[in-house]
Design a protein around this motif. Structure first.
Motif, short mmCIF file in Angstrom:
data_model
loop_
_atom_site.label_atom_id
_atom_site.label_comp_id
_atom_site.label_asym_id
_atom_site.label_seq_id
_atom_site.Cartn_x
_atom_site.Cartn_y
_atom_site.Cartn_z
N TRP A 151 0.96 -1.11 -0.05
CA TRP A 151 0.00 -0.06 0.00
C TRP A 151 0.74 1.17 0.00
O TRP A 151 0.61 2.18 -0.77
N GLY A 152 1.92 1.42 0.84
CA GLY A 152 2.62 2.34 0.98
C GLY A 152 3.54 2.48 -0.48
O GLY A 152 3.75 3.89 -0.80
N ASN A 153 3.85 1.47 -1.20
CA ASN A 153 4.49 1.77 -2.30
C ASN A 153 3.61 2.23 -3.28
O ASN A 153 4.05 3.30 -4.19
N TRP A 154 2.59 1.66 -3.48
CA TRP A 154 1.63 2.11 -4.41
C TRP A 154 1.10 3.71 -4.22
O TRP A 154 1.00 4.57 -5.04
N LEU A 155 1.10 3.91 -2.95
CA LEU A 155 0.78 5.49 -2.50
C LEU A 155 1.83 6.44 -3.02
O LEU A 155 1.50 7.48 -3.70
N ALA A 156 3.13 6.02 -2.77
CA ALA A 156 4.26 6.84 -3.07
C ALA A 156 4.18 7.22 -4.77
O ALA A 156 4.47 8.15 -5.31
N ARG A 157 3.80 5.64 -5.42
CA ARG A 157 4.03 5.97 -6.92
C ARG A 157 2.87 6.74 -7.58
O ARG A 157 3.12 7.65 -8.31
N ARG A 158 1.67 6.51 -6.88
CA ARG A 158 0.53 7.35 -7.48
C ARG A 158 0.66 8.88 -7.27
O ARG A 158 0.43 9.56 -8.28
N THR A 159 1.18 9.06 -6.02
CA THR A 159 1.15 10.44 -5.77
C THR A 159 2.28 11.19 -6.61
O THR A 159 2.14 12.37 -6.97
N ALA A 160 3.36 10.52 -6.74
CA ALA A 160 4.49 10.79 -7.54
C ALA A 160 4.10 11.17 -9.21
O ALA A 160 4.47 12.00 -9.73
N SER A 161 3.43 10.17 -9.42
CA SER A 161 2.83 10.07 -11.03
C SER A 161 1.96 11.26 -11.11
O SER A 161 1.65 11.80 -12.35
N GLN A 162 1.18 11.85 -10.03
CA GLN A 162 0.46 12.85 -10.31
C GLN A 162 0.91 14.21 -9.98
O GLN A 162 0.29 15.33 -10.06
N GLY A 163 2.42 14.37 -9.83
CA GLY A 163 3.16 15.33 -9.57
C GLY A 163 2.94 15.82 -8.20
O GLY A 163 3.20 17.15 -8.13
N GLN A 164 2.23 15.15 -7.23
CA GLN A 164 2.00 15.88 -6.05
C GLN A 164 3.21 15.18 -4.87
O GLN A 164 3.87 14.12 -5.33
N GLU A 165 3.17 15.45 -3.56
CA GLU A 165 4.10 14.82 -2.57
C GLU A 165 3.08 14.31 -1.57
O GLU A 165 2.24 14.90 -1.08
N LEU A 166 3.64 13.12 -1.44
CA LEU A 166 3.03 12.28 -0.27
C LEU A 166 3.37 12.86 1.25
O LEU A 166 4.58 12.81 1.39
N ALA A 167 2.41 13.19 1.97
CA ALA A 167 2.80 13.73 3.28
C ALA A 167 2.95 12.57 4.23
O ALA A 167 2.26 11.83 4.72
N THR A 168 4.24 12.52 4.52
CA THR A 168 4.73 11.45 5.55
C THR A 168 5.58 12.16 6.40
O THR A 168 7.05 12.34 5.96
N PRO A 169 5.10 12.78 7.22
CA PRO A 169 5.77 13.89 8.23
C PRO A 169 7.34 12.86 8.53
O PRO A 169 8.40 13.56 8.34
N VAL A 170 7.05 11.86 9.31
CA VAL A 170 8.19 11.17 10.05
C VAL A 170 8.62 9.89 9.10
O VAL A 170 7.80 9.07 8.78
N GLN A 171 9.58 9.99 8.52
CA GLN A 171 10.07 8.88 7.87
C GLN A 171 10.92 8.03 8.50
O GLN A 171 12.03 8.30 9.06
N LEU A 172 10.69 6.63 8.64
CA LEU A 172 11.40 5.68 9.45
C LEU A 172 12.63 5.13 8.58
O LEU A 172 12.28 4.53 7.46
N GLU A 173 13.81 5.37 9.19
CA GLU A 173 14.85 4.58 8.45
C GLU A 173 15.38 3.43 9.27
O GLU A 173 15.68 3.75 10.45
N GLN A 174 14.80 2.08 9.10
CA GLN A 174 15.41 1.12 9.80
C GLN A 174 16.57 0.42 9.35
O GLN A 174 16.99 0.31 8.19
N ARG A 175 17.21 0.19 10.45
CA ARG A 175 18.65 -0.17 10.40
C ARG A 175 18.51 -1.86 11.28
O ARG A 175 18.46 -1.61 12.37
N VAL A 176 18.49 -2.78 10.67
CA VAL A 176 18.61 -4.19 11.58
C VAL A 176 20.00 -4.60 11.54
O VAL A 176 20.83 -4.85 10.52
N TRP A 177 20.45 -4.61 12.90
CA TRP A 177 22.03 -5.00 12.88
C TRP A 177 22.04 -6.51 13.12
O TRP A 177 21.17 -7.17 13.41
N PHE A 178 23.13 -6.98 12.72
CA PHE A 178 23.68 -8.71 12.78
C PHE A 178 22.93 -9.51 11.94
O PHE A 178 23.54 -10.68 11.47
N ASN A 179 21.53 -8.92 11.33
CA ASN A 179 20.96 -10.02 10.55
C ASN A 179 20.16 -9.08 9.48
O ASN A 179 18.93 -8.80 9.75
N SER A 180 20.68 -8.19 8.73
CA SER A 180 20.25 -7.13 8.00
C SER A 180 19.00 -7.59 7.10
O SER A 180 17.92 -7.04 6.81
#
Lengths: 382, 369
Positions: A151-180
């Motif tokens: 769903w997230g991928n689709w939202l990003a693709r759809r809003t981008a194709s319509q020239g808009q920006e999807l509002a995601t205030p906090v973007q999570l960058e996840q780092r999994v240590w030891f077993n990425s």
């Protein structure tokens, strides 16, 4: 007459010990059931956990229902269809999809209402109805996560194709240590070292020793010049060698065949495994010395050591999430300390702050169990 | 004939229950195990220890941290002030999750509408790591939704409305406890039956039994019934604990559940007797039972779904009676199933039980060691 009065390990002691160890090995090799436990079972478990068993769901069957198919619904479904996490199944009506869910043919339903395309243009957005089968809560959560990802991928693709920006205030960058890659094999296979050594060290040893008690062959051995200490040492040495073999086999296959990284030092793993093996052997001998009966020893070994090694050691289930009382119980499970060591040595490396306290606990438990065995064995014959 | 049979059954029960230690072992441990394992076997995380490294002084980061501190599953154990403090904490497993908020978080969020937050997870247990990440994501999603409404930003064009059937709060305990019922019943039944014939073989009394007027079928029945009855009593006891103590909902038909239990015990007793008649000594009997039980539990879908296994392993699971019984248990408990839905699970257990019992009674006569 009594064992305590005999001189131990002097003069012919070493010869006698060699003879006893030889006897143990012959007993192991000549009994098909102990070969099965010592060799077949470890390989079977390794292959099963390496290839067969996995918590990572792939190709989850999902029913897709669009009440009014349109380019918009097809666009959304495409995001699910292109993912290897799903095995999509198109259903014509919600009722048909619900029937499939009830019969277990699909794990989840994604349902788009008739006015989906229209609602997409509304200010509060179109609802996408998702129903998951919650019986297997873990798979249900994974499935939910996969659907959210699509769903997230689709939202990003759809809003981008319509020239808009999807509002995601906090973007999570996840780092999994030891077993990425979050491969469940990377933690299940190292944990198996503990299971396999419990199998050989505790279950097999408990049964073999209980048989000697039950049949009275231990008394027969005691009228020979061999002392109780030597008899016990003979057993410990034989099963120690067997258990070390099981450990080497497991570690070898884990690294060689299953590509689990071994980031820590091998000698450290070997040393900790030896401590664990001593504790496991001590447990097996103590159980048999107390039970003196194969049926009871077998039951206690399975219920008291093997099942807890699976369920209470942190091998599969997280110890911190257990209630306090159960967490307290896990402290007397020897495998708990070793599972923590192997998971760390394999995936994280030589973290002394994990290895040292756990190794000390293993040492303490080995001393306690061997002490119990020694006391119980002496008492019974006096 | 009936009297002969009753005498044999009486003797079998005596052999099992006469010794106080083996009596204890049959009754007490399964209850304790259900209680302990029932609490231990869960994939739900209750206490995620996390460390916070917040370099930002703005209000937005405080709000985000408050969301984590307010979440019952999260428990802050450390507040860090330097990047170098992260690795030692994670390495020694003092924390599972580290939340790292950069110095420009609040400013970026206000001016550009978006800001990154880093989350570090200990992946040594990948399943726990994945679940913890899901929890983190849920909290961040909640924060984002609140932020969007509060600041009048455009909402996403579509949103997910998720519901879970049969287990609305996705409690994994509801999944595991029915499984533990099946596992413990199997363990007891196998241990009781796998030793019966082997014990007599080892002690030489089996030959005596064979020369009595009892026919092999009668011996089989006499050997099978105690295991079956003990399994029934134990199954009932742990069923009661599961529903009354753990409050797992039992929605479906109780008679279907008992029919499943009876067929499952039949197959368990059959497998146990088959192993027992193959074994020459008690030790072989016990280890044989063990060699059957461990794969039976692992391949049953007890902890890891059968659907995740490769195709050839899935084929092997077809001869595992526990596999069918677990489906029955879970469907009756949680989905409220009755006989109609479960027929496909009943007959394979009957076949497994029948075949193994026939083989076992044949072996009684034909395996003289």
């Amino acid at each position: 007459m009594s064992a305590a009065q005999k001189p131990s390990l002097r003069g012919g002691g070493l010869m006698r010990l060699k003879g006893l160890v030889r006897k143990e090995f012959l007993q192991i090799v000549r009994d098909p059931s102990s070969i099965a436990i010592a060799f077949v079972m470890p390989i079977f478990l390794l292959v099963l956990f390496g290839y067969g068993v996995s918590l990572d769901a792939d190709h989850v069957p999902v029913a897709l229902v669009a009440e009014a198919p349109s380019p918009d619904t097809a666009d959304f479904f495409a995001s699910l269809e292109s993912s290897h996490y799903f095995a999509p199944l198109h259903a014509r009506t919600l009722a048909a999809a619900e029937q499939a869910l009830r019969e277990g043919r699909v794990n989840a339903i994604v349902h788009l209402r008739a006015n989906f395309a229209e609602q997409l243009r509304w200010s509060d957005g179109a609802p996408i109805q998702v129903i998951v089968n919650g019986v297997d809560a873990n798979t249900a959560r994974l499935t939910q996560g996969y659907i959210e990802g699509a769903w997230g991928n689709w939202l990003a693709r759809r809003t981008a194709s319509q020239g808009q920006e999807l509002a995601t205030p906090v973007q999570l960058e996840q780092r999994v240590w030891f077993n990425s890659e979050l491969r469940s094999r990377n933690y299940l296979v190292p944990g198996l070292v503990a299971i396999i050594m419990t199998l050989i060290g505790t279950l097999l040893t408990a049964l073999v020793m209980a048989r000697e008690w039950e049949r009275g062959t231990l008394e027969a051995l005691l009228v020979t010049p061999a002392s109780m200490t030597e008899i016990l040492l003979g057993k410990i040495i034989a099963y120690f060698v067997l258990g070390t073999g099981g450990m080497l086999l497991t570690v070898g296959l884990a690294v060689g065949l299953f590509d689990v990284p071994l980031r820590g030092a091998f000698w450290l793993l070997w040393a900790c495994a030896s401590l664990f093996l001593l504790a496991a052997l001590g447990m097996g001998l103590a159980i048999s010395a107390v039970a003196r009966n194969q049926f009871v020893a077998g039951q206690v070994a399975i219920i008291g050591t093997f099942l807890p090694a699976f369920l209470l050691s942190g091998f599969i289930f997280d110890i911190d999430s257990m209630p306090t009382v159960v967490q307290g119980i896990t402290h007397v499970i020897v495998a708990r300390y070793f599972v923590s060591i192997v998971q760390t040595l394999f995936l994280a490396g030589d973290v002394w702050s994990v290895v040292l306290p756990n190794a000390l606990a293993l040492l303490l438990m080995a001393a306690i169990f061997l002490g119990i065995t020694w006391r119980k064995s002496r008492k019974r014959l006096e | 004939m009936l009297i002969r049979l009753l005498a044999l059954i009486h003797k079998e029960f005596l052999a099992l229950l006469k010794d106080p230690r083996s009596r204890m072992v049959l009754i007490v441990p399964p209850m304790i195990q259900l209680l302990v394992f029932g609490y231990a076997a869960t994939f739900d995380l209750k206490d995620i220890s996390y460390a916070l490294y917040n370099e930002d002084r703005g209000t937005a980061s405080r709000e985000l941290v408050a969301a984590f501190d307010g979440a019952p599953a999260f428990h802050r154990v450390a507040t860090l002030h330097a990047e170098g403090e992260i690795a030692p904490l994670v390495d020694k497993r003092a924390v599972l999750v580290v939340l790292r908020i950069g110095p420009r978080f609040s400013a970026d969020l206000q001016s550009r509408g978006s800001a990154p937050v880093q989350v570090i997870v200990d992946g040594r247990n990948s399943n726990t790591a994945m679940i913890a990440l899901n929890y983190v994501r849920a909290i961040v999603d909640g924060f984002n939704r609140a932020w969007i409404t509060a600041h009048g930003l455009p909402a996403p064009p579509a949103r997910l409305e998720t519901r879970a059937w049969f287990n609305p709060n996705l409690e994994s305990r509801w999944f595991f406890i029915p499984g533990i019922i099946g596992m413990l019943t199997l363990v007891t039944t196998m241990l009781v039956t796998a030793l019966t014939v082997a014990r007599e073989r080892e002690q030489g009394t089996f030959d005596q039994l064979l020369v009595t007027p009892l026919r092999p079928g009668e011996i089989l029945l006499g050997k099978a019934l105690p295991g079956f009855l003990i399994g029934m009593v134990q199954g009932t006891a742990i069923l009661l604990i599961a529903t009354l103590w753990f409050k797992v909902p039992l929605l479906g038909s109780l008679s279907a559940l008992y029919a499943g239990l009876a067929l499952f015990l039949l197959s368990g007793v059959g497998a146990g007797l088959l192993i027992s008649s193959l074994a020459v000594t008690q030790q072989q009997g016990l280890l044989g039972a063990f060699l059957f039980m461990v794969p039976a539990v692992i391949l049953s879908g007890f902890a890891t779904p059968i659907a995740n296994m490769p195709a050839f392993v899935q084929t092997i699971t077809l001869i595992d009676p526990l596999r069918y019984f677990l489906v029955i248990l879970r469907k009756v408990f949680l989905e409220g199933a009755g006989f109609d839905v479960l027929m496909g699970q009943f007959w394979p257990m009957a076949v497994i039980g029948g075949v193994s019992l026939i083989l076992a009674s044949w072996l009684f006569r034909h395996r003289l060691y």
